[in-house]
Motif scaffolding. Structure first.
Motif, PDB file in Angstrom:
ATOM      1  N   ARG A 246       0.940  -1.084  -0.154  1.00 38.85           N
ATOM      2  CA  ARG A 246       0.022  -0.035   0.131  1.00 38.85           C
ATOM      3  C   ARG A 246       0.895   1.123  -0.102  1.00 38.85           C
ATOM      4  NH1 ARG A 246      -3.883  -1.260   5.038  1.00 38.85           N
ATOM      5  NH2 ARG A 246      -1.715  -0.855   6.026  1.00 38.85           N
ATOM      6  N   ARG A 247       0.220   2.462  -0.429  1.00 42.54           N
ATOM      7  CA  ARG A 247       1.237   3.715  -0.494  1.00 42.54           C
ATOM      8  C   ARG A 247       0.541   4.469   0.744  1.00 42.54           C
ATOM      9  NH1 ARG A 247       3.837   6.068  -4.352  1.00 42.54           N
ATOM     10  NH2 ARG A 247       3.521   4.465  -5.738  1.00 42.54           N
ATOM     11  N   PHE A 248       1.632   5.069   1.200  1.00 48.82           N
ATOM     12  CA  PHE A 248       1.347   6.048   2.415  1.00 48.82           C
ATOM     13  C   PHE A 248       2.253   7.445   2.253  1.00 48.82           C
ATOM     14  CE2 PHE A 248       0.964   1.698   3.908  1.00 48.82           C
ATOM     15  CZ  PHE A 248      -0.204   1.966   4.642  1.00 48.82           C
ATOM     16  N   PHE A 249       1.680   8.373   2.741  1.00 44.39           N
ATOM     17  CA  PHE A 249       2.155   9.862   2.427  1.00 44.39           C
ATOM     18  C   PHE A 249       2.481  10.592   3.581  1.00 44.39           C
ATOM     19  CE2 PHE A 249      -1.016   8.533  -0.843  1.00 44.39           C
ATOM     20  CZ  PHE A 249      -0.255   8.983  -1.830  1.00 44.39           C
ATOM     21  N   PHE A 250       3.557  11.175   3.657  1.00 43.45           N
ATOM     22  CA  PHE A 250       4.206  11.767   4.557  1.00 43.45           C
ATOM     23  C   PHE A 250       4.119  13.365   4.499  1.00 43.45           C
ATOM     24  CE2 PHE A 250       5.679   7.509   4.149  1.00 43.45           C
ATOM     25  CZ  PHE A 250       5.908   7.087   5.522  1.00 43.45           C
TER      26      PHE A 250
ATOM     27  N   LYS B 122       2.298  21.027   4.213  1.00 44.82           N
ATOM     28  CA  LYS B 122       3.126  20.645   2.882  1.00 44.82           C
ATOM     29  C   LYS B 122       2.803  19.059   2.506  1.00 44.82           C
ATOM     30  CE  LYS B 122       5.666  24.513   2.906  1.00 44.82           C
ATOM     31  NZ  LYS B 122       5.791  25.448   2.177  1.00 44.82           N
ATOM     32  N   ILE B 123       2.137  18.872   1.531  1.00 44.95           N
ATOM     33  CA  ILE B 123       1.541  17.661   1.018  1.00 44.95           C
ATOM     34  C   ILE B 123       2.767  16.839   0.311  1.00 44.95           C
ATOM     35  CG2 ILE B 123       0.040  16.585  -0.461  1.00 44.95           C
ATOM     36  CD1 ILE B 123      -1.461  17.860   1.929  1.00 44.95           C
ATOM     37  N   ASP B 124       2.759  15.503   0.750  1.00 44.30           N
ATOM     38  CA  ASP B 124       3.727  14.710   0.139  1.00 44.30           C
ATOM     39  C   ASP B 124       3.191  14.203  -1.127  1.00 44.30           C
ATOM     40  OD1 ASP B 124       5.198  12.603  -0.719  1.00 44.30           O
ATOM     41  OD2 ASP B 124       4.785  11.350   0.953  1.00 44.30           O
ATOM     42  N   PRO B 125       3.484  14.743  -2.333  1.00 41.57           N
ATOM     43  CA  PRO B 125       3.032  14.210  -3.647  1.00 41.57           C
ATOM     44  C   PRO B 125       2.878  12.884  -4.183  1.00 41.57           C
ATOM     45  CG  PRO B 125       4.761  15.418  -4.195  1.00 41.57           C
ATOM     46  CD  PRO B 125       4.813  15.339  -2.677  1.00 41.57           C
ATOM     47  N   GLY B 126       4.109  12.242  -3.812  1.00 38.17           N
ATOM     48  CA  GLY B 126       4.171  10.839  -4.204  1.00 38.17           C
ATOM     49  C   GLY B 126       4.045   9.459  -3.356  1.00 38.17           C
TER      50      GLY B 126
ATOM     51  N   ARG C 117       3.076  14.111   9.324  1.00 39.85           N
ATOM     52  CA  ARG C 117       1.518  13.084   9.346  1.00 39.85           C
ATOM     53  C   ARG C 117       1.742  12.053   8.328  1.00 39.85           C
ATOM     54  NH1 ARG C 117      -3.628  16.510   7.357  1.00 39.85           N
ATOM     55  NH2 ARG C 117      -2.266  16.511   5.511  1.00 39.85           N
ATOM     56  N   VAL C 118       1.241  10.846   8.686  1.00 35.34           N
ATOM     57  CA  VAL C 118       1.216   9.846   7.960  1.00 35.34           C
ATOM     58  C   VAL C 118      -0.212   9.592   7.525  1.00 35.34           C
ATOM     59  CG1 VAL C 118       1.632   7.337   7.507  1.00 35.34           C
ATOM     60  CG2 VAL C 118       3.213   8.637   9.021  1.00 35.34           C
TER      61      VAL C 118
ATOM     62  N   GLY D 279      -6.379   8.945   2.357  1.00 30.49           N
ATOM     63  CA  GLY D 279      -6.372  10.342   2.630  1.00 30.49           C
ATOM     64  C   GLY D 279      -6.687  10.315   4.443  1.00 30.49           C
ATOM     65  N   ASN D 280      -6.661   9.046   5.074  1.00 28.49           N
ATOM     66  CA  ASN D 280      -6.965   9.056   6.187  1.00 28.49           C
ATOM     67  C   ASN D 280      -5.640   9.199   6.986  1.00 28.49           C
ATOM     68  OD1 ASN D 280      -9.655   8.339   5.977  1.00 28.49           O
ATOM     69  ND2 ASN D 280      -9.103   6.582   5.164  1.00 28.49           N
ATOM     70  N   GLU D 281      -5.664  10.066   7.977  1.00 27.74           N
ATOM     71  CA  GLU D 281      -4.438  10.394   8.808  1.00 27.74           C
ATOM     72  C   GLU D 281      -4.285   9.124   9.880  1.00 27.74           C
ATOM     73  OE1 GLU D 281      -3.148  12.818  12.744  1.00 27.74           O
ATOM     74  OE2 GLU D 281      -3.927  13.919  10.882  1.00 27.74           O
ATOM     75  N   ILE D 282      -3.148   8.142   9.771  1.00 31.12           N
ATOM     76  CA  ILE D 282      -2.979   6.826  10.719  1.00 31.12           C
ATOM     77  C   ILE D 282      -1.931   7.456  11.770  1.00 31.12           C
ATOM     78  CG2 ILE D 282      -3.809   5.564   9.026  1.00 31.12           C
ATOM     79  CD1 ILE D 282      -0.712   4.723   8.588  1.00 31.12           C
ATOM     80  N   TYR D 283      -1.133   8.232  11.765  1.00 32.41           N
ATOM     81  CA  TYR D 283      -0.061   8.579  12.652  1.00 32.41           C
ATOM     82  C   TYR D 283       0.337   9.986  12.446  1.00 32.41           C
ATOM     83  CZ  TYR D 283       4.199   7.610  15.354  1.00 32.41           C
ATOM     84  OH  TYR D 283       5.195   7.578  16.323  1.00 32.41           O
TER      85      TYR D 283
END
Length: 82
Positions: free
Chosen positions: A2-6, A15-19, A55-56, A61-65
């Protein structure tokens, strides 16, 4: 996998992580977020005295950590311990 964003949160600025990054288990992202926060604490002194977080988010789009940039400062606690 799965893909996660930081994302970097500083006060009310995001500042959104785009990738993002791909991980097999969500728990691994907690370790990565903590390491990112520690790195920022050391190298970005402008973020130390501000409300700065990593933020992970999952692919939905759900924040998990969240990991605070002040993680090495014993006086402050993580967002889930406040």
């Amino acid at each position: 996998m799965r893909r996660f964003f930081f994302d970097l949160l500083v006060g009310n600025i995001v500042k959104i992580d785009p990738g993002g990054m791909i991980f097999e288990q969500a728990g691994a992202t907690f370790i990565v977020a903590d390491e990112m926060a520690k790195h920022l604490f050391v190298w970005r002194d402008d973020l130390r005295d501000r409300d700065a977080w990593i933020r992970v988010r999952d692919a939905g789009g759900n924040e998990i950590y969240r990991s605070p940039v002040w993680a090495e400062n014993a006086e402050k606690v993580g967002w889930d311990q406040a």
